[in-house]
Write a protein that holds these residues in place. Sequence first.
Motif, PDB file in Angstrom:
ATOM      1  N   SER A  18      38.888 -16.709  32.878  1.00 41.23           N
ATOM      2  CA  SER A  18      39.867 -15.973  32.075  1.00 41.23           C
ATOM      3  C   SER A  18      40.519 -14.843  32.866  1.00 41.23           C
ATOM      4  O   SER A  18      41.671 -14.503  32.633  1.00 41.23           O
ATOM      5  CB  SER A  18      39.227 -15.430  30.801  1.00 41.23           C
ATOM      6  N   ASN A  41      42.591 -20.428  30.258  1.00 44.84           N
ATOM      7  CA  ASN A  41      42.462 -19.160  29.536  1.00 44.84           C
ATOM      8  C   ASN A  41      42.757 -17.949  30.406  1.00 44.84           C
ATOM      9  O   ASN A  41      42.491 -16.821  30.005  1.00 44.84           O
ATOM     10  CB  ASN A  41      41.048 -19.043  28.955  1.00 44.84           C
ATOM     11  N   THR A  43      44.418 -14.914  31.670  1.00 43.69           N
ATOM     12  CA  THR A  43      45.420 -13.981  31.150  1.00 43.69           C
ATOM     13  C   THR A  43      45.706 -12.850  32.123  1.00 43.69           C
ATOM     14  O   THR A  43      46.702 -12.157  31.986  1.00 43.69           O
ATOM     15  CB  THR A  43      44.959 -13.365  29.812  1.00 43.69           C
ATOM     16  N   LYS A  65      49.357 -18.536  30.215  1.00 41.38           N
ATOM     17  CA  LYS A  65      48.943 -17.452  29.321  1.00 41.38           C
ATOM     18  C   LYS A  65      48.846 -16.096  30.019  1.00 41.38           C
ATOM     19  O   LYS A  65      48.311 -15.149  29.460  1.00 41.38           O
ATOM     20  CB  LYS A  65      47.596 -17.796  28.684  1.00 41.38           C
TER      21      LYS A  65
END
Length: 85
Positions: A18, A41, A43, A65
């Motif tokens: 992430s 995922n 970010t 994202k």
Amino acid sequence: PNSVEIIDEDAFNSTRLSNITIPNSVKRIEDYAFNLNYRSNVTQINFEENSQLEYIGDSAFSVPKLTSVEIPNSVKHIGNSNFFN
């Protein structure tokens, strides 16, 4: 690790991470290194202080994202199709 100088093509293709932190030893990020798809995922992309990064290849950061990235001042080249969603 801090001995890494190049992140090769497709090195983290479709990773499940992430947040990504690029070590300050990295000088080149090749084409499609973080070519992520909509299931990713990621970010945030961070660069360690005193980054030596000079080159970001084409589509090296295709991160759907992505909400945050700060490019180090050391970067001299950013290829096409980076940092879009």
